[in-house]
Design a protein around this motif. Structure first.
Motif, PDB file in Angstrom:
ATOM      1  N   TYR D 128      32.035 -41.088   7.834  1.00 60.63           N
ATOM      2  CA  TYR D 128      33.021 -42.168   7.849  1.00 60.63           C
ATOM      3  C   TYR D 128      33.551 -42.398   6.451  1.00 60.63           C
ATOM      4  CZ  TYR D 128      32.540 -43.859  12.609  1.00 60.63           C
ATOM      5  OH  TYR D 128      32.596 -43.979  13.949  1.00 60.63           O
ATOM      6  N   GLU D 129      32.586 -42.461   5.534  1.00 60.36           N
ATOM      7  CA  GLU D 129      33.011 -42.743   4.172  1.00 60.36           C
ATOM      8  C   GLU D 129      33.806 -41.598   3.570  1.00 60.36           C
ATOM      9  OE1 GLU D 129      29.781 -44.145   1.752  1.00 60.36           O
ATOM     10  OE2 GLU D 129      29.422 -45.688   3.269  1.00 60.36           O
ATOM     11  N   THR D 130      33.436 -40.386   4.027  1.00 60.87           N
ATOM     12  CA  THR D 130      34.128 -39.248   3.426  1.00 60.87           C
ATOM     13  C   THR D 130      35.579 -39.163   3.873  1.00 60.87           C
ATOM     14  OG1 THR D 130      32.036 -38.125   3.697  1.00 60.87           O
ATOM     15  CG2 THR D 130      33.861 -36.811   2.895  1.00 60.87           C
ATOM     16  N   ILE D 131      35.804 -39.297   5.163  1.00 59.12           N
ATOM     17  CA  ILE D 131      37.158 -38.991   5.610  1.00 59.12           C
ATOM     18  C   ILE D 131      37.986 -40.199   6.027  1.00 59.12           C
ATOM     19  CG2 ILE D 131      36.560 -36.639   6.316  1.00 59.12           C
ATOM     20  CD1 ILE D 131      36.573 -37.592   9.180  1.00 59.12           C
ATOM     21  N   LEU D 132      37.355 -41.347   6.186  1.00 54.57           N
ATOM     22  CA  LEU D 132      38.134 -42.502   6.635  1.00 54.57           C
ATOM     23  C   LEU D 132      38.263 -43.529   5.527  1.00 54.57           C
ATOM     24  CD1 LEU D 132      36.578 -42.989  10.169  1.00 54.57           C
ATOM     25  CD2 LEU D 132      38.743 -41.914   9.606  1.00 54.57           C
ATOM     26  N   THR D 133      39.380 -44.193   5.502  1.00 54.62           N
ATOM     27  CA  THR D 133      39.532 -45.263   4.512  1.00 54.62           C
ATOM     28  C   THR D 133      38.669 -46.450   4.911  1.00 54.62           C
ATOM     29  OG1 THR D 133      41.588 -45.616   5.668  1.00 54.62           O
ATOM     30  CG2 THR D 133      41.721 -44.880   3.394  1.00 54.62           C
ATOM     31  N   ALA D 150      40.207 -42.495  15.686  1.00 60.76           N
ATOM     32  CA  ALA D 150      40.625 -42.547  14.287  1.00 60.76           C
ATOM     33  C   ALA D 150      41.982 -41.864  14.207  1.00 60.76           C
ATOM     34  CB  ALA D 150      39.623 -41.804  13.409  1.00 60.76           C
ATOM     35  N   VAL D 151      42.873 -42.393  13.366  1.00 62.66           N
ATOM     36  CA  VAL D 151      44.224 -41.836  13.339  1.00 62.66           C
ATOM     37  C   VAL D 151      44.618 -41.415  11.922  1.00 62.66           C
ATOM     38  CG1 VAL D 151      45.001 -43.156  15.327  1.00 62.66           C
ATOM     39  CG2 VAL D 151      45.275 -44.095  13.021  1.00 62.66           C
ATOM     40  N   GLY D 152      45.617 -40.589  11.892  1.00 62.61           N
ATOM     41  CA  GLY D 152      46.149 -40.151  10.592  1.00 62.61           C
ATOM     42  C   GLY D 152      46.961 -41.260   9.943  1.00 62.61           C
ATOM     43  N   PRO D 153      47.131 -41.197   8.658  1.00 60.96           N
ATOM     44  CA  PRO D 153      47.806 -42.265   7.930  1.00 60.96           C
ATOM     45  C   PRO D 153      49.238 -42.506   8.402  1.00 60.96           C
ATOM     46  CG  PRO D 153      47.440 -40.347   6.519  1.00 60.96           C
ATOM     47  CD  PRO D 153      46.688 -40.115   7.772  1.00 60.96           C
ATOM     48  N   VAL D 154      49.931 -41.444   8.740  1.00 60.89           N
ATOM     49  CA  VAL D 154      51.319 -41.631   9.157  1.00 60.89           C
ATOM     50  C   VAL D 154      51.371 -42.243  10.548  1.00 60.89           C
ATOM     51  CG1 VAL D 154      53.561 -40.505   9.329  1.00 60.89           C
ATOM     52  CG2 VAL D 154      51.865 -39.617   7.772  1.00 60.89           C
ATOM     53  N   VAL D 155      50.423 -41.831  11.392  1.00 64.10           N
ATOM     54  CA  VAL D 155      50.345 -42.428  12.723  1.00 64.10           C
ATOM     55  C   VAL D 155      50.076 -43.919  12.597  1.00 64.10           C
ATOM     56  CG1 VAL D 155      49.152 -42.381  14.930  1.00 64.10           C
ATOM     57  CG2 VAL D 155      49.404 -40.286  13.628  1.00 64.10           C
ATOM     58  N   ILE D 183      41.287 -48.666  17.381  1.00 66.03           N
ATOM     59  CA  ILE D 183      41.440 -47.812  16.198  1.00 66.03           C
ATOM     60  C   ILE D 183      40.360 -48.206  15.204  1.00 66.03           C
ATOM     61  CG2 ILE D 183      42.966 -47.279  14.262  1.00 66.03           C
ATOM     62  CD1 ILE D 183      45.093 -48.177  16.696  1.00 66.03           C
ATOM     63  N   ILE D 184      39.467 -47.272  14.964  1.00 66.01           N
ATOM     64  CA  ILE D 184      38.350 -47.621  14.100  1.00 66.01           C
ATOM     65  C   ILE D 184      38.537 -47.098  12.677  1.00 66.01           C
ATOM     66  CG2 ILE D 184      36.652 -47.773  15.954  1.00 66.01           C
ATOM     67  CD1 ILE D 184      35.795 -44.902  14.908  1.00 66.01           C
ATOM     68  N   GLY D 185      39.546 -46.344  12.457  1.00 68.00           N
ATOM     69  CA  GLY D 185      39.697 -45.884  11.080  1.00 68.00           C
ATOM     70  C   GLY D 185      40.962 -45.070  10.881  1.00 68.00           C
ATOM     71  N   VAL D 186      41.320 -44.948   9.647  1.00 70.75           N
ATOM     72  CA  VAL D 186      42.493 -44.148   9.286  1.00 70.75           C
ATOM     73  C   VAL D 186      42.026 -43.048   8.333  1.00 70.75           C
ATOM     74  CG1 VAL D 186      44.768 -44.191   8.213  1.00 70.75           C
ATOM     75  CG2 VAL D 186      43.946 -46.179   9.485  1.00 70.75           C
ATOM     76  N   PHE D 187      42.504 -41.847   8.562  1.00 69.44           N
ATOM     77  CA  PHE D 187      42.106 -40.758   7.670  1.00 69.44           C
ATOM     78  C   PHE D 187      42.657 -40.989   6.268  1.00 69.44           C
ATOM     79  CE2 PHE D 187      42.003 -38.614  11.845  1.00 69.44           C
ATOM     80  CZ  PHE D 187      40.655 -38.322  11.841  1.00 69.44           C
ATOM     81  N   ASP D 197      49.761 -36.398  11.945  1.00 66.42           N
ATOM     82  CA  ASP D 197      50.131 -36.789  13.309  1.00 66.42           C
ATOM     83  C   ASP D 197      48.912 -36.817  14.223  1.00 66.42           C
ATOM     84  OD1 ASP D 197      49.565 -34.125  13.395  1.00 66.42           O
ATOM     85  OD2 ASP D 197      51.131 -33.649  14.841  1.00 66.42           O
ATOM     86  N   LEU D 198      47.738 -36.930  13.648  1.00 66.47           N
ATOM     87  CA  LEU D 198      46.531 -36.720  14.440  1.00 66.47           C
ATOM     88  C   LEU D 198      45.963 -38.026  14.987  1.00 66.47           C
ATOM     89  CD1 LEU D 198      44.659 -34.227  15.055  1.00 66.47           C
ATOM     90  CD2 LEU D 198      43.120 -35.277  13.419  1.00 66.47           C
ATOM     91  N   MET D 199      45.523 -37.964  16.251  1.00 67.07           N
ATOM     92  CA  MET D 199      44.742 -39.058  16.822  1.00 67.07           C
ATOM     93  C   MET D 199      43.425 -38.453  17.261  1.00 67.07           C
ATOM     94  SD  MET D 199      47.512 -40.891  19.230  1.00 67.07           S
ATOM     95  CE  MET D 199      48.608 -42.144  18.638  1.00 67.07           C
ATOM     96  N   LEU D 200      42.364 -38.864  16.614  1.00 72.17           N
ATOM     97  CA  LEU D 200      41.058 -38.299  16.930  1.00 72.17           C
ATOM     98  C   LEU D 200      40.384 -39.238  17.928  1.00 72.17           C
ATOM     99  CD1 LEU D 200      39.324 -35.882  15.980  1.00 72.17           C
ATOM    100  CD2 LEU D 200      38.194 -37.431  14.423  1.00 72.17           C
ATOM    101  N   LEU D 201      40.430 -38.858  19.198  1.00 68.49           N
ATOM    102  CA  LEU D 201      39.910 -39.728  20.263  1.00 68.49           C
ATOM    103  C   LEU D 201      38.495 -39.312  20.644  1.00 68.49           C
ATOM    104  CD1 LEU D 201      42.988 -40.351  20.744  1.00 68.49           C
ATOM    105  CD2 LEU D 201      42.362 -40.607  23.153  1.00 68.49           C
TER     106      LEU D 201
END
Lengths: 338, 223, 112, 405
Positions: D128-133, D150-155, D183-187, D197-201
Motif C-alpha cells: 500500500y505504501e509503495t504504490i498508493l498515495t 484502487a485507481v490511477g491518478p488520472v482516473v 475507492i481505497i487508494g490512488v496510484f 486509466d487503470l481501475m484495480l478492482l
C-alpha cells in the motif's frame, strides 16, 4: 529489415560517403585521362583547379568515414534491443553474414583512405605535380572498396530480422566456440601479449634500421609496414582477450564495442583512436618508401616518414597506457588477475 | 626584376569568342625602376599586368620575377610567391565595401599567418602614412574616391613585397588627386619597390619619376 | 575582440548548454530511479505490458495483447481511424510457431 | 611557416568565415532558422520514441514470462479454466495465474478504462505504501461497500469531477443494477505512464463488471523461473493447445522496440524528403553566389589567397552555421519534449483519448544521439556545400582585373 532511426542515420551517412566518393572518382577519372603537365591551355588549368575539389572531398570523406565508424559502433548497441538474444553490437553484427565483413572492410578503407591522403599531401608539397597520375589511379583503385562497403552495409541492414534469435558476445567470444571469435579468445594471453610486444619491438627495430641500397630499403620498409598490420591485428586480439575483461571487470564479457559507450566513460574512443593512429602512420611510413620517385620527392617523403614515425611511437605508447590502465587499476585494487 | 619572354595570352581558347589579348610581349624592368605601360584601352596593358602579377598564366612564353620562373607554378606556390613579392592596385580598387578600412588593408596578411599584433601594427603604420587613421573604423563604401585609392595602395603595400603593380591608377582621379598620387608613388619608390603601372594619362607617362614607358597596341609592345 | 574569440565564446556557451542538458538528463534519471521501486512493484502486481499513453481504443491501449490483426477487429468496417494509430503499429507476431512449422524451427534447447 | 603562423592562419580563416556570416545577416539567419527547425524536428522524434521505448522496456521486465490467450476465429476470446490445470502441470512452470481484466467505455465517466481484477487483500501493508498515495487510503479502508478498488491518478481526477471520488457505481448496460465500489487508494503519480486509466478492482467485482462467467478468464499469466526455458514451454503449450496463443516477454519487448523504431524510422524516412528539400533550398541560397560575393572572392584570390584557404572559409561558413544550429536544434527539441512535454506531438500519440498521462518522460540521451543528429543533418549538408565552396574558390583572379565594372 529494420527501419529504425539509427539505421536511417547510418544510411544517410553511408550514402553521403558513397556519393562524395563517386563524385571524387568522376573528377579523378577526368584528371587522370586528360592530365598533361606540359600543356598550358585552358583545359589543363581547369584540371588543376579540379585537384583542389578532389582533395577537399577526400578529406571530408575520410572524416565522415571515421565519424560514421564510431557512430556505427554506438548505434549497433542501440539496435541490439530489437534483436532477441543480441545483447550488444557483436550480437547485431553476427545476426547475418554481412555484418563482420562490413566492419572489416571499413577498417581496410580507413587504411586506404589515409594512404591516399598522405600521398596527396606529399604531392601538394611539390611544384610540378609528380604524383598526379599515380594518385588518381590509386583513387580509382580504392573506389570499389567503398562501393563494396556500401553494398555490404545495405545487405547487412536489410537482412536484419528482428525476430531471429542471435547470439551475443558472451557466446561468440566463448572459448568453446569454433571460428574466428573462438580462436581469438582461445588465444591465451601468455602468447598474445608477448607476441604483441615482440611485434612492437620488431617494428621499432625495423624503423630504426636502414640499409644503403634503394631496393633493400624498400624491402625493409615494406616489411615494416607489414609488421604494423600484424601489430594492429594482434592489438585487436589483445583488446578482446585481455584489455576488455579488465575494463568490464568480468571474465566472460569480451565485447570489443561495449566500452565505446558512455557507461565505460568512452574509453574505447581513445583506445581505438590511438591504435588506428599508430597503425596507420606506421603502415604509411613503410608504404611511402615506394613513392620516392625522384630526389625532390625523396626529400619530402623522408621528412614525412620521420613525422609519421614519431606519431606512431607516441600513439603506441598512448595505446598501451590507455589499454593497460584498467588492468593496473584492477591489479592494484584487488591484487588478483582475472 | 620583372622579365617577360614572348608572353602570349589567349582568352576563351578554342571557342568562337577566342581573343588574343597579348601576343609575344617581352618586357624587362630593372629593380627599383618605375615603368609605365601606355596605350589605348584594349591594347593588352591589363593582361600584361595580370600576367606579371601572377593573376593568370600565359598560354605560351615565360614570366620571370626576380629570376624565378612563375609561369608554370601550381596555384599554391604561385600564391605564396604573390604574397611575398606583389602588391596590386586594381583599377576600381576592388575593396570589400562591407569591411572597415583597417580590415581591408589587412586582408593580404591573413593567409600568411602573421601574428595578430604585428598585423595591426603594420596596418596602423600604413594608415598613418596615408592619412587614413581617422577613417580606420569606417566601412570602405562610405569613403571618398581618393581615400579609397589610398586604402587600396595601403593594402598593396602591407605585405612588404618588392613589386607594386597598378592598373590605371589615375583613371578616376582629377588632376589634383593625380598629383597627390604621383607624390605617393615617389614615396613608394623610395621604399625600394619596383613599380609597373598602366596608364593612358600623359601626366603620368611624362612624369620625371617614370624611368621607362612601354607603348602597347593590339596586344603587342610597339616600343 | 576577434571574431574567432566570439565564436569560441558562442561555442563555449553552447557546450555549456549541452552540458546543462546532460546534467538535467542525469537529474531526471536520478529522480526516476527513486520511483523505480514503486513502478517495479506496480508492474509485478498488474502485469499489463503497455503504457497508457493513448486510451482511444483497446488496440491502441493494449496493442500487444489485443487481437491478431488490429486494424480490422470484429467488424471489417471498423477501420483504423484513430489519430494515434499513426504512431502505433499492429504488433508483429509473424514467427509465432504454428503446427506445421514447429518441427522445422530450430530453437536453442535449454540444458536440462 | 612555423607552428604559430599556421595556427594564426587557421584562426584567420575562422575569423573571416564568421565575419562573412555576420556581414550577410539575412542569409545566415534564414539558413540558421531552417536548420534549427529541421534538427529540432528530427531530434524531437528521436527523443520521444527513445524515451517511450526505454520506458516500455523497463516496465516490461516485471511482466509474466508468458501470457496465454485463447483465439477463436481470429479474435481473442475468454479462456476457460480447464486449461489452467493442464498448463500448470507442464514441468518448468512455477505458477499459472488466471487474470480477469478488460478495457471498455464507461458511460458515466465518458472515457475508456482498463479494469483489472486483483485480490486486494493480497496487497500487504507494505505494498500500500509503495504504490498508493497515503492521504486517501486510511480514510477509505473503512468503506461501507462490499467491493474496493484502487485507481490511477488520472482516473481519480475524472472521478472527482463527477463527485464520485469515494464510491463509484458500476452500472449494468441496462442501467438497472449497480455495483458500488469503494475507492481505497490512488496510484502514485510515478506509475502514471502505466496506471493512468487503470481501475484495480477486487477480482470478484471485476468479474461482475466484465460480465465473465464463472469458469472464464481473460488470459493466463505464466511464470517460469528459468529464463532459458521460456521459449520451449511456450512451444509446448502451443503444441498441446493449438487454439491458444502464447506471447513471451521477449517478444513483447522486441515488438516494442521495432514498433517504435519502425514508426520513427518511417516518419524519419518521410522527413528525409523534407531534409532533401531543405538541402536543395539551402544549397540554392548558399551555393548560388551573388555577383558581389563572386567579386569579393576574386579580390581575395587576386591579393594572394590560396584556393584551399577560400575553400576552407566557404566550407567553414556552412560548418559553423550547421553546427551551431544543430546544437540549438537539439536544445529546442529537449526543452520541447522534456520541459514543455511535447505539445502538438503529444496529441499525435494521444489521439482523442479523454484520459491521458501528463507525458512526463525520462530522457535517456547521451553522446550517440548527438552523433546521430550530426550524421543526419550536418554530414549531408556539409557534403553538399563542398562543391559550391570549391566553385567559389576557383574564381579566377584575372576576371577581377579585366572586368572593371
Amino acid at each position: 529489415m529494420i527501419l529504425n532511426t539509427w539505421i536511417v542515420g547510418l544510411m544517410v551517412g553511408q550514402v553521403t560517403i558513397l556519393a562524395t566518393f563517386t563524385f571524387c572518382v568522376l573528377n579523378a577519372l577526368l584528371i587522370f585521362l586528360n592530365w598533361n603537365y606540359d600543356s598550358s591551355d585552358e583545359k589543363q588549368y581547369q584540371l588543376e583547379k579540379r585537384t583542389y575539389l578532389v582533395s577537399a572531398l577526400m578529406k571530408f570523406a575520410l572524416v565522415t568515414h571515421l565519424f560514421l565508424f564510431s557512430l556505427t559502433a554506438l548505434a549497433l548497441d542501440e539496435i541490439s534491443e530489437l534483436l532477441p538474444g543480441a545483447m550488444c553490437a557483436v550480437g547485431v553484427l553476427s545476426a547475418n553474414e554481412y555484418g563482420f565483413p562490413y566492419v572489416y572492410l571499413k577498417i581496410v578503407a580507413v587504411f586506404l583512405f589515409s594512404t591516399w591522403l598522405i600521398i596527396n599531401y606529399i604531392d601538394s608539397k611539390q611544384e610540378n605535380y609528380p604524383l598526379v597520375s599515380l594518385k588518381y589511379l590509386l583513387l580509382i583503385i580504392i573506389f570499389p572498396t567503398i562501393v563494396f562497403e556500401t553494398v555490404l552495409f545495405f545487405k547487412f541492414t536489410l537482412n536484419l530480422d528482428p525476430q531471429v534469435i542471435t547470439s551475443c558476445c558472451g557466446s561468440i567470444f566463448n572459448e568453446k566456440n569454433i571460428g574466428v571469435g573462438g580462436l581469438i579468445s582461445a588465444l591465451p594471453n601468455r602468447i598474445a601479449l608477448p607476441a604483441l610486444f615482440a611485434v612492437a619491438i620488431l617494428s621499432g627495430f625495423l624503423a630504426f634500421s636502414d640499409v644503403g641500397a634503394r631496393r633493400g630499403r624498400r624491402t625493409l620498409r615494406t616489411l615494416e609496414a607489414l609488421t604494423w598490420i600484424v601489430f594492429f591485428i594482434l592489438s585487436l586480439m589483445v583488446v578482446i582477450s585481455f584489455i576488455s575483461i579488465y575494463i568490464y571487470e568480468m571474465p566472460t564479457h569480451r565485447c570489443p564495442f561495449c566500452f565505446l559507450q558512455s557507461e565505460y566513460n568512452f574509453i574505447g574512443f581513445p583506445l581505438y583512436g590511438l591504435l588506428f593512429l599508430a597503425a596507420i602512420s606506421g603502415f604509411n611510413r613503410g608504404i611511402l618508401e615506394w613513392f620516392k620517385l625522384n630526389d625532390s620527392l625523396a626529400g619530402v617523403i623522408s621528412t614525412t616518414q620521420n613525422n609519421l614515425g614519431r606519431i606512431a611511437v607516441f600513439s603506441v605508447l598512448g595505446f598501451l597506457l590507455v589499454g593497460f590502465t584498467p588492468f593496473l587499476v584492477y591489479y592494484l585494487k584487488t591484487g588478483r588477475l582475472i | 626584376m620583372i622579365k617577360t619572354i614572348k608572353a602570349t595570352k589567349i582568352y576563351n581558347q578554342g571557342r568562337t569568342n577566342e581573343v588574343t589579348a597579348l601576343f609575344e610581349a617581352s618586357v624587362e624592368v630593372e629593380k627599383g625602376c618605375i615603368a609605365v605601360l601606355k596605350g589605348p584601352s584594349g591594347s593588352g596593358k591589363t593582361t600584361l599586368l595580370s600576367l606579371v602579377g601572377c593573376q593568370s598564366k600565359p598560354n605560351s612564353g615565360e614570366i620571370r620575377i626576380d629570376g624565378k620562373r612563375v609561369s608554370k607554378l601550381p596555384d599554391k606556390f604561385l600564391n605564396a610567391f604573390k604574397r611575398q613579392y606583389m602588391g596590386f592596385v586594381f583599377q576600381n580598387y576592388q575593396l570589400i565595401p562591407d569591411l572597415t578600412v583597417s580590415d581591408n588593408i589587412m586582408l593580404p596578411l591573413l593567409p600568411s599567418g602573421i601574428v595578430f599584433k604585428e598585423r595591426i601594427r603594420r596596418a596602423d603604420e600604413l594608415m598613418d602614412q596615408f592619412d587614413l587613421t581617422k577613417r580606420k573604423k569606417f566601412k570602405v563604401k562610405n569613403l571618398s574616391g581618393g581615400e579609397q585609392q589610398r586604402t587600396a595602395i595601403a593594402r598593396a603595400l602591407i605585405n612588404r613585397g618588392k613589386i607594386l603593380l597598378a592598373d590605371e591608377p589615375t583613371a578616376h582621379l582629377d588632376s589634383q588627386l593625380t598629383d597627390e598620387f604621383l607624390k605617393i608613388v615617389g614615396r613608394i619608390k623610395d621604399m625600394d619597390y619596383t613599380i609597373l603601372m598602366s596608364s593612358h594619362d600623359a601626366k603620368v607617362c611624362e612624369n620625371p619619376l617614370v624611368d621607362r614607358v612601354f607603348e602597347m597596341k593590339d596586344g603587342r609592345i610597339i616600343q | 575582440m576577434r571574431y574567432s574569440t566570439v565564436l569560441t565564446l558562442i561555442l563555449i556557451a553552447l557546450t555549456c548548454m549541452i552540458f546543462g542538458v546532460g546534467v538535467d538528463v542525469n537529474n531526471r534519471i536520478k529522480i526516476d530511479r527513486k520511483s523505480h521501486d514503486i513502478r517495479i512493484r506496480f508492474n509485478e502486481i498488474v502485469g499489463l505490458p503497455n503504457l497508457s499513453i493513448t486510451t482511444a481504443a483497446r488496440y491502441l491501449r493494449h496493442y500487444s495483447l489485443s487481437d491478431l490483426s488490429t486494424p480490422f477487429q470484429d467488424y471489417p468496417c471498423s477501420q483504423e481511424h484513430f489519430p494515434a494509430s499513426f504512431a502505433f503499429a499492429p504488433p508483429d507476431f509473424k514467427d509465432m510457431p504454428d503446427r506445421l512449422t514447429t518441427h522445422t524451427i530450430n530453437r536453442p534447447v535449454a540444458s536440462q | 611557416m612555423n607552428l604559430r603562423n599556421r595556427l594564426e592562419k587557421q584562426r584567420n580563416i575562422l575569423d573571416f568565415s564568421l565575419q562573412n556570416l555576420i556581414r550577410r545577416k539575412g542569409k545566415s539567419l534564414f539558413i540558421l532558422v531552417i536548420f534549427v527547425l529541421l534538427v529540432s524536428i528530427i531530434s524531437s522524434i528521436l527523443f520521444l520514441t527513445g524515451s517511450l521505448t526505454r520506458e516500455m522496456i523497463k516496465s516490461s521486465e516485471q511482466l509474466p514470462d508468458i501470457t496465454i490467450q485463447k483465439i477463436k476465429g481470429g479474435r481473442q476470446v475468454n479462456i476457460e479454466s480447464v486449461y489452467l490445470d493442464q498448463i500448470e502441470r507442464i514441468p518448468g512452470i512455477e505458477a499459472a495465474e488466471p487474470r480477469a481484466w478488460g478495457y471498455f467505455y464507461l458511460d458515466s465517466l465518458n472515457a475508456n478504462f482498463t479494469i483489472f481484477g486483483f485480490d486486494l487483500s493480497l496487497l500487504e501493508a507494505e505494498d500500500y505504501e509503495t504504490i498508493l498515495t497515503e492521504n486517501t487510503k486510511q480514510k477509505n479502508l473503512t468503506g461501507k461497500s462490499q467491493y474496493k478498488m484502487a485507481v490511477g491518478p488520472v482516473v481519480y481526477e475524472q472521478l472527482k469531477k463527477s463527485k464520485m471520488q469515494e464510491t463509484y457505481l458500476f452500472f449494468n448496460p441496462d442501467w438497472e443494477t449497480s455495483l458500488p465500489v469503494d475507492i481505497i487508494g490512488v496510484f502514485k503519480p510515478e506509475t502514471e505512464l502505466q496506471s493512468a486509466d487503470l481501475m484495480l478492482l477486487q477480482t470478484d467485482a471485476a468479474r461482475k463488471v466484465l460480465e465473465l462467467s464463472d469458469d472464464e478468464f481473460t488470459d493466463i499469466a505464466v511464470y517460469i523461473p528459468n529464463p532459458e526455458e521460456v521459449d520451449n514451454i511456450a512451444l509446448k503449450i502451443r503444441r498441446a493447445f493449438p487454439e491458444l496463443r502464447t506471447i513471451t516477454r521477449s517478444q513483447i519487448q522486441s515488438t516494442y522496440s521495432s514498433v517504435f523504431g519502425w514508426k520513427s524510422g518511417l516518419v524519419l524516412s518521410g522527413l528525409l524528403v523534407v531534409i532533401l528539400a531543405f538541402l536543395v533550398l539551402i544549397w540554392d541560397r548558399s551555393g548560388g553566389l551573388s555577383q558581389e560575393e563572386k567579386r569579393e572572392i576574386g579580390v581575395l584570390k587576386a591579393i594572394g589567397w590560396d584556393t584551399e584557404m577560400v575553400l576552407a572559409v566557404k566550407f567553414l561558413e556552412s560548418l559553423i552555421l550547421s553546427s551551431i544550429s544543430a546544437v540549438l536544434g537539439i536544445l529546442v527539441a529537449y526543452v520541447y519534449i522534456y520541459w514543455l512535454r511535447a505539445p502538438g506531438l503529444r496529441e499525435v500519440f494521444i489521439g482523442w483519448s479523454t484520459i491521458y498521462p501528463s507525458f512526463k518522460l525520462v530522457p535517456y540521451i547521451d553522446l550517440k544521439y548527438l552523433m546521430l543528429i550530426v550524421s543526419i543533418a550536418i554530414v549531408p549538408y556539409s557534403a553538399v556545400s563542398i562543391v559550391p565552396a570549391w566553385r567559389a574558390a576557383i574564381t579566377d583572379p584575372d576576371e577581377i582585373i579585366r572586368h572593371n565594372g
